[in-house]
Design an enzyme around this catalytic site. Structure first.
Site, PDB file in Angstrom:
ATOM      1  N   HIS A  67       0.818  -1.220   0.000  1.00 21.54           N
ATOM      2  CA  HIS A  67       0.000   0.000   0.000  1.00 21.54           C
ATOM      3  C   HIS A  67       0.850   1.267   0.000  1.00 21.54           C
ATOM      4  CE1 HIS A  67      -3.476  -2.655   1.477  1.00 21.54           C
ATOM      5  NE2 HIS A  67      -3.701  -2.302   0.219  1.00 21.54           N
ATOM      6  N   ASP A  91      -9.774  -3.072  -0.761  1.00 21.69           N
ATOM      7  CA  ASP A  91      -9.475  -3.217   0.680  1.00 21.69           C
ATOM      8  C   ASP A  91      -9.248  -1.864   1.348  1.00 21.69           C
ATOM      9  OD1 ASP A  91      -6.650  -2.464   0.402  1.00 21.69           O
ATOM     10  OD2 ASP A  91      -6.350  -4.435  -0.467  1.00 21.69           O
ATOM     11  N   ASP A 161      -4.785  -0.613  -8.612  1.00 21.44           N
ATOM     12  CA  ASP A 161      -4.509  -1.530  -7.506  1.00 21.44           C
ATOM     13  C   ASP A 161      -5.434  -2.721  -7.695  1.00 21.44           C
ATOM     14  OD1 ASP A 161      -4.363  -2.853  -5.097  1.00 21.44           O
ATOM     15  OD2 ASP A 161      -4.958  -1.152  -3.864  1.00 21.44           O
TER      16      ASP A 161
END
EC number: 2.5.1.16
Lengths: 285, 285
Positions: A67, A91, A161
């Site tokens: 991340h 997420d 992502d």
């Protein structure tokens, strides 16, 4: 808990002939969404695990590598990233890192599968702590369509992502999608996408870089970082920039950042862009 | 070969609750030596595997990370490393990298278990290609004893290329051994030791660094690199220097090196020494 109640979640990565596993206490959740299967495990040493279609997506313990490296290098390269779009990222860990930057005025997360986010809220609440930030917008929609319809010259940073380039994410790894992103970005805007393992997927990285140039991006660079829960334990992200180069970054800004990180810092930023000899040779850098 | 003939060698790393496995065709060899058990497997994608006491030691495909990073940073830091001692290193891969440096006049490898080297000659012949170099000396003896009896101020670089700090290698991770190495080194001499995973073994790295300073070393630095076949896929080496600092290296020498590498280059040298935020905090750098 007795040892006999423990078992292992193991992901066998067929194309590289290697596997990575984590010792688990229990499977906490399992469902089939319209897009994919999602499982949540509780592990003995890595916190919670999220597994999508049998592939490890993240663990509580090691998601910080990914991340942080998906967000801070791009955001400390752009001089003033006001508008950020995250494609995938359900997420919410990338969104959290993006919103640590005060300069960001709006961050839109476009995740195709709402269930990923709902399960993250339940099992990875620390990753979702920025979801209620007034600058955050959570959309559950098709990222390919979102970028194709995005207003031209309106975005400063696009972060892709996504899962691996099979299944729902397949369309995120080609020149058509990159062209949409290029058009949506303002001049000087930065695109960044997770680009798999430098050891196992160098061919993919090479073709992504070529397709990004075809789409019009002036500069393309790949960075690497450890990621224990992904195949080979080593991962990459590829950055591309519209109408500007990628030779420097706001080093002073990174050195004096007003938020905590666990992996990223200004030295790591430079280190991550230093390519091993075999990558230099293959990528022609 | 049919799929049914394939199986997996998997190492479960109990203390970190994670495992790494490789798909295999066959187990080619298995023996119990006076020191340890050694197995050799043939894998589908990683070449040969050497496993000692159930722990993955090396694969044909990924040993270059480790062997290059155990040797070139030390040898491109020392201004003129004439005499090198390798403790352990029985697979001879570190010896090969050391002997790529023309400045080296003698390299002594002190491996306690001759069978490791004999099996490397058979199954990893490419790692043993420098064994017949007239500068190489292969001893099969106790490295702790060798360093304790070594002539003072006689060695330029000591490389400790050992198994984990349990079993035969346990005595290689303490101040008594480090004191022997310190005495054996000339002023400006460099010590380097594999120091396990930065994510799983940071406490060990911290105590090694403290013990090295206690033994008299003036400067201590830790570097990191990917190592897919080791627990967490990310590994480290810790360097220490006698009577000089570790702030620079022969960058121009690394840039113009007269031999090929697959991972190491001058940029990677600097990158490897750039510590992540959590390591900086824990190690106090």
């Amino acid at each position: 808990m007795s040892k006999s109640e423990q078992s292992w979640f193991t992901e066998a990565h067929e194309s590289s002939g290697s596997s990575i596993g984590f010792r688990t206490h229990a499977r906490l959740h399992s469902e089939q969404t319209p897009f994919q299967s999602i499982e949540i495990y509780d592990s003995t040493d890595w916190g919670k695990l999220m597994v999508i279609d049998g592939c490890m997506m993240l663990t509580t313990r090691d998601n910080f590598f990914y991340h942080e490296m998906m967000s801070h290098p791009a955001l400390f390269t752009h001089p003033r990233a006001k508008r950020v779009v995250i494609i995938g990222g359900g997420d919410c860990g990338t969104l959290r890192e993006v919103l640590r930057h005060e300069v960001v005025e709006s961050a839109v997360q476009v995740e195709i599968d709402e269930r990923v986010t709902r399960l993250a809220e339940q099992y990875f609440p620390e990753l979702c702590e920025a979801n209620s930030d007034p600058r955050a917008q959570l959309l559950f929609d098709d990222g390919i369509k979102y970028m194709a319809e995005c207003e031209p010259d309106s975005v400063d940073v696009v972060i892709v992502d996504s899962t691996d380039p099979v299944g729902p994410a397949e369309g995120l790894f080609n020149a058509a999608f990159y062209t949409s992103c290029f058009k949506a970005l303002r001049s000087g805007g930065i695109f960044v996408q997770q680009s798999e393992s430098p050891l196992a997927h160098l061919g993919l990285i090479k073709s992504m870089r070529s397709a990004l140039r075809t789409a019009g991006f002036q500069a393309v660079r790949t960075l690497t970082f450890p990621q224990p829960c992904y195949p080979t334990g080593w991962w990459s992200a590829t950055l591309a920039r519209k109408g500007a180069d990628l030779s420097g970054f706001r080093e002073r800004g990174a050195q004096t950042k007003q938020f905590d990180t666990r992996y990223y810092n200004a030295e790591i930023h430079k280190a991550a862009l230093s390519l091993p000899e075999f990558m230099r040779e293959e990528l022609g850098e």
